[in-house]
Design an enzyme around this catalytic site. Structure first.
Site, short mmCIF file in Angstrom:
data_model
loop_
_atom_site.label_atom_id
_atom_site.label_comp_id
_atom_site.label_asym_id
_atom_site.label_seq_id
_atom_site.Cartn_x
_atom_site.Cartn_y
_atom_site.Cartn_z
N GLU A 51 -13.30 34.17 6.44
CA GLU A 51 -12.05 33.42 6.23
C GLU A 51 -12.34 31.95 5.95
OE1 GLU A 51 -8.15 31.86 8.62
OE2 GLU A 51 -8.97 33.79 9.27
N THR A 91 -7.29 31.15 11.09
CA THR A 91 -6.12 31.78 11.73
C THR A 91 -6.46 32.53 13.01
OG1 THR A 91 -6.34 33.84 10.47
CG2 THR A 91 -4.98 32.08 9.49
#
EC number: 1.17.7.4
Length: 332
Positions: free
Chosen positions: A139, A178
Site C-alpha cells: 500500500e 490505511t
C-alpha cells in the site's frame, strides 16, 4: 476410566466483532471471482489480491494466476484480464498495462484510492507531503508511486517525526497508510502537529473504519482474557497491528496464526478464557476452524463481543456489475 478423568477443561472464547473481511477485501475477492466467471481462466492478478494464503490458494484453484509484475504475463495472454490488488499500485503500473494493451480491473480498496487522491491534491497545491506508514508495504509503495519519485517522505515512527527536517519552505501535509495502529499513528501525528502546527491533516481519518473497529474490539476483549489469537497472515499489516494491540491491552499471550494447524498448544495450556479475532483479509471459515480445534480439547462456550456495526459496501467495476446482478438473480 471415570467420567471426571475424561472431562474436558472449560474454556470461554470471547469472539471479537467486527472481525475478518472488510468491504474492500470482500470487493477485491469478488472482482477476481466474477472476472473468472465472465472471462474464464486464466485471470491474472498482480500481487496477492489480499494478504491471506487461504484466499489466494482458493482463487488459484479457480483459475487465477498470481504474478508480481506484468512482464511475467506471457505475450500470448496479454488479452486476458489482469486484476490489481486491494493494496493499490503505483501509477506506472496501469500505464504499463495500457502500453502492453492489457485489459485490467482495478481492485484497489476505495479507501486506499482516497489516500491516493489526497496525495495528488497536496502535490497540485505545492505542499510537502509526509506519508505515515511502513516501508515496503504494497500500500505504501502504491501511494508513494502516485507522484514523482522523491515527492513523498515516509515517516514510520515518532522518532522519524521528531528527526524530520522539512526540505522546502512549502506547507507540510500528511497522509497515512490505511492499516496502521490507531494509537501509534496518533502518537506520530501528535509529534508532527507539535513541531509543525500548520501541517495539513486529512479531511477525514485515513486509517480505515475496518482497521479502527477491529482494534477497538480487541482493546475491549484483550484485558478480559488469558490469551488472544489473531487469525491472519504474517505479511498482513492490519493483522500484525491487532496482535500488538492485544499485547498492549494487557493480554499475556497474543499470537498471530494463519490457521488451526499452526496452533502451538503449549501456548494455551491451562487457560480458561481466550480472545479470538481475525484480520481484515482472513475469511470466517478459518475462525470457525480454530474454534473447532479448541472444541476438540476444551469444553467450549462462545460469546460474541460486539463493539461496532459495519454496513459499508463498495461498488464493483462497471465491467463486472452485470455478473453480480446475474449471480444475485440466480441465488434469489
Amino acid at each position: 476410566m471415570s467420567e471426571t478423568a475424561t472431562a474436558k477443561p472449560a474454556l470461554s472464547i470471547h469472539l471479537c466483532a467486527p472481525r475478518g473481511f472488510c468491504a474492500g477485501v470482500d470487493r477485491a475477492i469478488q472482482i477476481v471471482e466474477l472476472a473468472l466467471e465472465k472471462y474464464g481462466s486464466p485471470v491474472y492478478v498482480r500481487h496477492e489480491i489480499v494478504h491471506n494464503k487461504f484466499v489466494v490458494d482458493g482463487l488459484k484453484a479457480k483459475g487465477a494466476v498470481f504474478v508480481e509484475e506484468l512482464e511475467e504475463i506471457p505475450a500470448e495472454h496479454t488479452d486476458r484480464p489482469v486484476v490489481f490488488s486491494a493494496h493499490g499500485v503505483p501509477k506506472a503500473v496501469p500505464q504499463d498495462a495500457q502500453t502492453r494493451k492489457m485489459f485490467y480491473l482495478d481492485a484497489t480498496c476505495p479507501l486506499v484510492s482516497k489516500v491516493h487522491k489526497e496525495a495528488v491534491i497536496h502535490f497540485r497545491r505545492d505542499r510537502e507531503i509526509l506519508l505515515i506508514g511502513h516501508a515496503g508495504h504494497p500500500e505504501v509503495i502504491g501511494t508513494m508511486g502516485q507522484l514523482p519519485e522523491g515527492t513523498v517522505t515516509l515517516i514510520e515512527t515518532e522518532e522519524d517525526a521528531r528527526a524530520y527536517t522539512p526540505k522546502t519552505g512549502r506547507t507540510l501535509a500528511y497522509i497515512t497508510q490505511t492499516t496502521l495502529s490507531v494509537d501509534d499513528t496518533a502518537g506520530i501525528v501528535a509529534v508532527l502537529q507539535e513541531r509543525f502546527p500548520e501541517i495539513v491533516a486529512p479531511h477525514k481519518e485515513d486509517i480505515c473504519y475496518a482497521t479502527t473497529n477491529r482494534q477497538e474490539a480487541v482493546k475491549h476483549v484483550a484485558p478480559r482474557v488469558e490469551a488472544m489469537i489473531v487469525v491472519g497472515a504474517p505479511n498482513s499489516s492490519n493483522s500484525q497491528r491487532l496482535r500488538e494491540v492485544a499485547e498492549r491491552a494487557g493480554c499475556r499471550t497474543a499470537v498471530l496464526i494463519q490457521r488451526a494447524s499452526d496452533i502451538d498448544w503449549q501456548d494455551f495450556e491451562g487457560i480458561r478464557s481466550l480472545g479470538l479475532t481475525a484480520g481484515a483479509s482472513a475469511p470466517e471459515t478459518l475462525v470457525e476452524e480454530i474454534i473447532d480445534a479448541f472444541a476438540d480439547r476444551f469444553d467450549v462456550t462462545v460469546e460474541t463481543v460486539r463493539t461496532a456495526e459495519e454496513t459499508i459496501s463498495f461498488n464493483l467495476p462497471r465491467e463486472l456489475r452485470d455478473m453480480l446482478s446475474q449471480a444475485q438473480a440466480a441465488s434469489g
